[in-house]
Each structure stands twice: as structure tokens, then as C-alpha cells.
Write a protein that holds these residues in place. Structure first.
Motif, PDB file in Angstrom:
ATOM      1  N   ASN A 132     -10.661 -30.569 -15.131  1.00 53.95           N
ATOM      2  CA  ASN A 132     -10.706 -30.804 -16.632  1.00 53.95           C
ATOM      3  C   ASN A 132     -11.852 -29.754 -17.134  1.00 53.95           C
ATOM      4  OD1 ASN A 132     -10.111 -32.332 -19.129  1.00 53.95           O
ATOM      5  ND2 ASN A 132     -12.246 -32.641 -19.107  1.00 53.95           N
ATOM      6  N   ALA A 133     -12.991 -29.418 -16.291  1.00 54.50           N
ATOM      7  CA  ALA A 133     -13.723 -28.511 -16.951  1.00 54.50           C
ATOM      8  C   ALA A 133     -13.382 -27.243 -16.951  1.00 54.50           C
ATOM      9  CB  ALA A 133     -15.371 -28.715 -15.920  1.00 54.50           C
ATOM     10  N   GLN A 134     -12.471 -26.823 -16.082  1.00 54.45           N
ATOM     11  CA  GLN A 134     -11.679 -25.460 -16.387  1.00 54.45           C
ATOM     12  C   GLN A 134     -10.738 -25.533 -17.245  1.00 54.45           C
ATOM     13  OE1 GLN A 134     -13.353 -23.197 -14.627  1.00 54.45           O
ATOM     14  NE2 GLN A 134     -14.563 -24.633 -13.747  1.00 54.45           N
ATOM     15  N   LEU A 135      -9.861 -26.493 -17.254  1.00 50.70           N
ATOM     16  CA  LEU A 135      -8.617 -26.631 -18.251  1.00 50.70           C
ATOM     17  C   LEU A 135      -8.888 -26.607 -19.809  1.00 50.70           C
ATOM     18  CD1 LEU A 135      -6.340 -29.069 -15.941  1.00 50.70           C
ATOM     19  CD2 LEU A 135      -6.133 -26.731 -16.430  1.00 50.70           C
ATOM     20  N   VAL A 136     -10.353 -27.510 -20.026  1.00 50.23           N
ATOM     21  CA  VAL A 136     -10.327 -27.817 -21.295  1.00 50.23           C
ATOM     22  C   VAL A 136     -10.749 -26.271 -22.046  1.00 50.23           C
ATOM     23  CG1 VAL A 136     -13.128 -28.154 -20.955  1.00 50.23           C
ATOM     24  CG2 VAL A 136     -11.640 -29.387 -22.935  1.00 50.23           C
ATOM     25  N   MET A 137     -11.373 -25.554 -21.238  1.00 50.41           N
ATOM     26  CA  MET A 137     -11.879 -24.225 -21.920  1.00 50.41           C
ATOM     27  C   MET A 137     -10.536 -23.306 -22.171  1.00 50.41           C
ATOM     28  SD  MET A 137     -14.944 -24.596 -21.976  1.00 50.41           S
ATOM     29  CE  MET A 137     -15.493 -22.788 -22.545  1.00 50.41           C
ATOM     30  N   ARG A 138      -9.535 -23.734 -21.577  1.00 48.71           N
ATOM     31  CA  ARG A 138      -8.285 -23.083 -21.989  1.00 48.71           C
ATOM     32  C   ARG A 138      -7.289 -23.741 -23.052  1.00 48.71           C
ATOM     33  NH1 ARG A 138      -3.757 -20.772 -17.399  1.00 48.71           N
ATOM     34  NH2 ARG A 138      -2.275 -19.793 -18.942  1.00 48.71           N
ATOM     35  N   PHE A 139      -7.248 -24.931 -22.612  1.00 46.53           N
ATOM     36  CA  PHE A 139      -6.210 -25.744 -23.713  1.00 46.53           C
ATOM     37  C   PHE A 139      -6.801 -26.550 -24.622  1.00 46.53           C
ATOM     38  CE2 PHE A 139      -4.217 -24.990 -19.329  1.00 46.53           C
ATOM     39  CZ  PHE A 139      -2.908 -24.218 -19.626  1.00 46.53           C
ATOM     40  N   GLY A 140      -8.217 -27.030 -24.621  1.00 39.56           N
ATOM     41  CA  GLY A 140      -8.550 -27.870 -25.515  1.00 39.56           C
ATOM     42  C   GLY A 140      -8.612 -29.316 -25.323  1.00 39.56           C
ATOM     43  N   MET A 141      -9.335 -29.963 -25.816  1.00 44.74           N
ATOM     44  CA  MET A 141      -9.467 -31.528 -25.432  1.00 44.74           C
ATOM     45  C   MET A 141      -8.086 -32.241 -25.941  1.00 44.74           C
ATOM     46  SD  MET A 141     -13.277 -32.629 -25.764  1.00 44.74           S
ATOM     47  CE  MET A 141     -13.523 -32.003 -27.504  1.00 44.74           C
ATOM     48  N   ARG A 142      -7.799 -31.929 -27.084  1.00 46.04           N
ATOM     49  CA  ARG A 142      -6.793 -32.666 -27.689  1.00 46.04           C
ATOM     50  C   ARG A 142      -5.538 -32.551 -27.143  1.00 46.04           C
ATOM     51  NH1 ARG A 142     -10.125 -31.903 -31.458  1.00 46.04           N
ATOM     52  NH2 ARG A 142     -10.628 -33.660 -32.983  1.00 46.04           N
ATOM     53  N   LEU A 143      -5.153 -31.218 -26.729  1.00 47.20           N
ATOM     54  CA  LEU A 143      -3.883 -30.791 -26.083  1.00 47.20           C
ATOM     55  C   LEU A 143      -3.822 -31.538 -24.564  1.00 47.20           C
ATOM     56  CD1 LEU A 143      -1.335 -29.436 -26.353  1.00 47.20           C
ATOM     57  CD2 LEU A 143      -2.256 -27.324 -25.449  1.00 47.20           C
ATOM     58  N   LEU A 144      -4.757 -31.364 -23.908  1.00 48.31           N
ATOM     59  CA  LEU A 144      -4.917 -31.949 -22.583  1.00 48.31           C
ATOM     60  C   LEU A 144      -4.724 -33.476 -22.641  1.00 48.31           C
ATOM     61  CD1 LEU A 144      -8.006 -30.145 -20.682  1.00 48.31           C
ATOM     62  CD2 LEU A 144      -5.594 -30.056 -20.321  1.00 48.31           C
ATOM     63  N   SER A 145      -5.389 -34.202 -23.811  1.00 44.69           N
ATOM     64  CA  SER A 145      -5.219 -35.697 -23.947  1.00 44.69           C
ATOM     65  C   SER A 145      -4.000 -35.984 -24.213  1.00 44.69           C
ATOM     66  CB  SER A 145      -6.448 -35.958 -24.883  1.00 44.69           C
ATOM     67  OG  SER A 145      -7.615 -35.742 -24.515  1.00 44.69           O
ATOM     68  N   ARG A 146      -3.124 -35.228 -25.048  1.00 45.66           N
ATOM     69  CA  ARG A 146      -1.814 -35.473 -25.396  1.00 45.66           C
ATOM     70  C   ARG A 146      -1.106 -35.464 -23.984  1.00 45.66           C
ATOM     71  NH1 ARG A 146      -1.643 -32.174 -29.350  1.00 45.66           N
ATOM     72  NH2 ARG A 146      -2.260 -33.464 -31.077  1.00 45.66           N
ATOM     73  N   TRP A 147      -1.019 -34.156 -23.334  1.00 44.35           N
ATOM     74  CA  TRP A 147      -0.284 -34.292 -22.159  1.00 44.35           C
ATOM     75  C   TRP A 147      -0.396 -35.105 -21.333  1.00 44.35           C
ATOM     76  CZ3 TRP A 147      -1.407 -28.425 -20.987  1.00 44.35           C
ATOM     77  CH2 TRP A 147      -0.718 -27.537 -22.010  1.00 44.35           C
ATOM     78  N   SER A 148      -1.482 -35.725 -21.029  1.00 45.50           N
ATOM     79  CA  SER A 148      -2.076 -36.739 -20.300  1.00 45.50           C
ATOM     80  C   SER A 148      -1.401 -37.896 -20.560  1.00 45.50           C
ATOM     81  CB  SER A 148      -3.498 -36.788 -19.940  1.00 45.50           C
ATOM     82  OG  SER A 148      -3.912 -35.667 -19.344  1.00 45.50           O
ATOM     83  N   LEU A 149      -1.542 -38.223 -21.960  1.00 44.55           N
ATOM     84  CA  LEU A 149      -0.736 -39.556 -22.520  1.00 44.55           C
ATOM     85  C   LEU A 149       0.521 -39.703 -22.218  1.00 44.55           C
ATOM     86  CD1 LEU A 149      -3.243 -40.204 -25.419  1.00 44.55           C
ATOM     87  CD2 LEU A 149      -3.271 -41.785 -23.280  1.00 44.55           C
ATOM     88  N   PHE A 150       1.160 -38.506 -22.507  1.00 48.38           N
ATOM     89  CA  PHE A 150       2.698 -38.468 -22.274  1.00 48.38           C
ATOM     90  C   PHE A 150       2.861 -38.625 -20.932  1.00 48.38           C
ATOM     91  CE2 PHE A 150       2.681 -37.244 -26.917  1.00 48.38           C
ATOM     92  CZ  PHE A 150       3.710 -37.674 -27.071  1.00 48.38           C
ATOM     93  N   GLY A 151       2.229 -37.997 -19.905  1.00 48.55           N
ATOM     94  CA  GLY A 151       2.629 -38.013 -18.599  1.00 48.55           C
ATOM     95  C   GLY A 151       2.188 -39.285 -18.075  1.00 48.55           C
ATOM     96  N   LEU A 152       1.044 -39.955 -18.537  1.00 47.63           N
ATOM     97  CA  LEU A 152       0.940 -41.475 -18.125  1.00 47.63           C
ATOM     98  C   LEU A 152       1.775 -42.321 -18.543  1.00 47.63           C
ATOM     99  CD1 LEU A 152      -2.553 -42.984 -17.833  1.00 47.63           C
ATOM    100  CD2 LEU A 152      -0.722 -43.979 -19.005  1.00 47.63           C
ATOM    101  N   SER A 153       2.339 -42.324 -19.761  1.00 45.03           N
ATOM    102  CA  SER A 153       3.173 -43.247 -20.302  1.00 45.03           C
ATOM    103  C   SER A 153       4.608 -43.213 -19.774  1.00 45.03           C
ATOM    104  CB  SER A 153       3.234 -43.164 -21.877  1.00 45.03           C
ATOM    105  OG  SER A 153       1.959 -43.252 -22.372  1.00 45.03           O
ATOM    106  N   GLY A 154       4.961 -41.728 -19.762  1.00 45.89           N
ATOM    107  CA  GLY A 154       6.560 -41.617 -19.135  1.00 45.89           C
ATOM    108  C   GLY A 154       6.648 -42.095 -17.628  1.00 45.89           C
TER     109      GLY A 154
END
Length: 409
Positions: A279-301
């Protein structure tokens, strides 16, 4: 090394080396995870010895320490701002030792739960004030470096803690686990007292004020971003607490893993830890909101899909299918834990200290009843737990859309 402009003067900086400082801070924070995860293999023996009739009730040994932490977090931050970091951490460690003593000598289940509540009240101090102490001495990249090392050690604790608990009960009584907690707290108290100087000088301190707490609470509850992401953190933490509460029953009893349970728990903990590092690397590229949204959709689905698969197999899919599901789920949870609290704190920079304490406390208070509902619903299958992840994931997506309406307007 870059220090903040408000960092203590050179003569008040710690005499301990960087490595020793990181180790001490990491152990103070890691006491939380150790106090929770080392208990998991011992729950059946504690339940038998203390006359617990309903197997699900022994989950309260896990739940009550979270309740203590939630309440304690509210007060330790303002207390440390008022009397200094060291006295606040001393108080937390002493309370934790008292709770460990109560648990060690408990003869009834109710006294055991009281001891766990007291342990939670105590460990909240070392968890929350330690971060403030680090912030006193380091800023910017220097603080990020310290926290990365500290959290790296912290992440390893859930990997090994169940094995520590399992090893103790193989060769000693379960009460020896609480003796270990007590000894570690005493060692950390002495180490901290001798080696770590105070980092908040008297002229920097603020009077303890209930009004300041209520004002910050009002600001959080009236800010849609802060409130929304705090609720989301509580929902995801609730599902995770449901896992912690029922993991021992699922893996040791439902799947019959016995003493191998810590190994499988370690695999899942490593999945979450890997996500935290990435996350420390990914957040610099994609941002917290986009990562959170992807993670929530992935977890829920994923959870909705696995709920259908598990339901078609009587609630007990094959072990490795279940492990695969939880590994992917905890990877998503690791990403979310790294971002939701930070997003909740975005509008609260001017009250960062007390704001962080209240966000953590509110999200934990929300997670406790939700996690308890999942845990108490355990029926010999994984369905309640998987259903909890699916439901709270979907609710988090809805909450995110509500929270972000202000930003999109």
C-alpha cells in the motif's frame, strides 16, 4: 536525519540508538496484537476451566479487550498532551499489568472478562501515545522511516503470536500466557523509564479538557468525509473482529487443524502484512480513494461469490478454498486499514492528535457490536463470517458514495 522544527533540543534527544528506539516503540505498539492473537489457541482450555457453557461465549475474551481499547483511546491522547508522554505510557502499562494479574488469577469467566477489559484500557495507552511520542521527535520522511520500521515489526507479531500461545499451552497452563504478558509489560516499563526521555516539554503542554474532546467529537460527526470514513473503518474492522472471534473455532474445530492452527493463521496474517507494505507504494501512484474503492469492490464481490460457493457445500468448503478466500480478503483488508483512517483524518489536520484518538475510538466502538454479532452467529460453518464480510463491504461502498457526495458536489 530530518527533525521537525518543534523537536526537542539536542540535549533532550534520546540516548538510545535508532535501532533501539525503533525496537522499543515497536514492542510498545505490538503489545496490542500480542495480547489478542496469542490468546486464540487457548480459548478452548480457558472455556473449559472457567465453566463456559456456550462455546461462542469464549469469543468475548477477544471482544472485551477491544472495548477497553476503544474507551481508553479517547483519554490517553489529551492526557499525554497535559502531563507528558512518559507518565501517560506509564499509566497504561501499570493498568495493563493489573489486568494481566486479574486474568492470571481469575476463577470465573466474568472475572476473566473484567481482566481483559482492564488490559484493553491499559494497552490503549502504549498504542496511542507511542505514535505521539514518535511524532514529537521526527517529522516528514524521518517519521515515515521510523513508522515503516515500527509497523514492519508490528505486522510480524500476528504471524508469530498464535504460535507463542500454542507453544505455552503445550508445555504449561494457559495462565502462563498472562504471566508472559505481565513480564513483557514490566520489562518494557523499565526499559522505557531508563532509556527514553520525555519528548513533550512542560511549555508545550495543554490543560486536560473535556470540552476539547467534545468539540473535536462534534467536528468529526458533522463532517461528512470524517464521519463517513470513520464508519467505513468501523464496518471493515467489525468484519475483521468477527474473524478474530471465530477463527479458532473455524480452523481448530470445524476444519480439525488442532495445533497446526497458528501456521494457517500466520499465512493469513502475512497476506494482510504484504498488503500493508504494498500500500505504501501503490498509494503514491493511485491515491487512497481509488485503492479503497477497488479494495471494497473486490472484497464485496469476492465475499458474495464465496458465500454462494460455501452455501452450496453446506457451509464447509475445502480447507484450501477457504484459505484462498481469506488470503484475498485479508489482502483487501490490509489495503483498507492503511487508507480509511487516513482518509477520515484528512479534514482534521488542525486537531490531528485528539482527532486520531477519536476516529480510532469511534470506529472501534462501532466494530465491537458488529464483530460480536458475527462471532456469536457462528454455527459450525463459515457462512456467518463470509456473509458479514459481504454485507459490511457493500455497506462500506454505500457509505463511501454518501461521504464523497460533498466532494463531488
Amino acid at each position: 536525519m530530518i527533525h521537525s522544527s518543534s523537536a526537542p533540543s539536542a540535549e533532550s534527544r534520546p540516548p538510545l540508538s535508532f535501532g533501539e528506539f525503533v525496537a522499543l516503540m515497536a514492542l510498545l505498539i505490538a503489545l496490542v496484537a500480542l495480547s489478542i492473537d496469542a490468546m486464540l489457541p487457548a480459548l478452548p482450555e480457558i472455556g473449559r476451566d472457567l465453566g463456559v457453557v456456550r462455546e461462542n461465549d469464549r469469543q468475548l475474551i477477544i471482544t472485551l479487550i477491544f472495548l477497553g481499547m476503544a474507551v481508553g483511546q479517547i483519554f490517553y491522547g489529551p492526557l499525554s498532551d497535559s502531563i507528558g508522554r512518559k507518565p501517560a505510557i506509564y499509566a497504561g502499562l501499570v493498568i495493563f499489568v493489573l489486568g494481566s494479574l486479574i486474568c492470571t488469577f481469575a476463577q470465573t469467566f466474568s472475572i476473566m472478562l473484567l481482566g481483559r477489559l482492564v488490559q484493553g484500557l491499559g494497552v490503549a495507552g502504549s498504542r496511542s501515545v507511542t505514535v505521539a511520542l514518535i511524532r514529537d521527535q521526527y517529522a516528514g520522511r524521518s517519521m515515515a522511516r521510523v513508522m515503516s520500521f515500527v509497523m514492519g515489526i508490528f505486522i510480524l507479531v500476528p504471524v508469530i503470536a498464535p504460535s507463542v500461545g500454542q507453544g505455552i499451552i503445550l508445555f504449561a497452563h494457559w495462565r502462563a500466557i498472562f504471566v508472559l504478558f505481565l513480564l513483557l509489560a514490566v520489562i518494557m516499563f523499565i526499559w522505557f523509564a531508563i532509556r527514553q526521555p520525555e519528548t513533550l516539554q512542560p511549555e508545550q503542554r495543554l490543560p486536560f479538557s473535556i470540552a476539547r474532546i467534545t468539540s473535536a467529537l462534534r467536528e468529526i460527526c458533522t463532517n461528512r468525509i470524517s464521519l463517513g470514513y470513520t464508519i467505513m473503518a468501523g464496518l471493515i474492522s467489525g468484519a475483521f473482529l468477527g474473524f478474530l472471534s471465530s477463527a479458532q473455532q473455524i480452523f481448530q474445530e470445524q476444519y480439525g487443524l488442532g495445533v497446526q492452527f497458528p501456521l494457517y493463521f500466520a499465512i493469513l496474517a502475512l497476506s494482510s502484512g504484504l498488503a500493508s507494505f504494498m500500500n505504501a507504494q501503490l498509494v503514491m501512484r493511485f491515491g487512497m480513494r481509488l485503492l479503497s474503492r477497488w479494495s471494497l469492490f473486490g472484497l464485496s464481490g469476492l465475499s458474495l461469490l464465496f458465500l454462494g460457493i460455501a452455501g452450496s457445500q453446506g457451509g464447509s468448503p475445502t480447507l484450501w478454498l477457504t484459505i484462498g478466500y481469506f488470503m484475498l480478503t485479508f489482502f483487501a483488508v490490509g489495503i483498507l486499514f492503511g487508507n480509511l483512517n487516513a482518509l477520515a483524518m484528512e479534514p482534521l489536520g488542525h486537531i490531528a492528535g485528539i482527532g486520531a484518538a477519536l476516529v480510532g475510538s469511534l470506529s472501534t466502538l462501532l466494530s465491537i457490536p458488529l464483530g460480536a454479532i458475527i462471532g456469536q452467529s457462528y454455527n459450525g460453518t463459515v457462512l456467518p463470517l463470509v456473509g458479514g464480510f459481504a454485507l459490511f463491504g457493500v455497506l462500506s461502498i454505500v457509505t463511501m458514495r454518501w461521504a464523497e457526495q460533498t466532494r463531488d458536489a
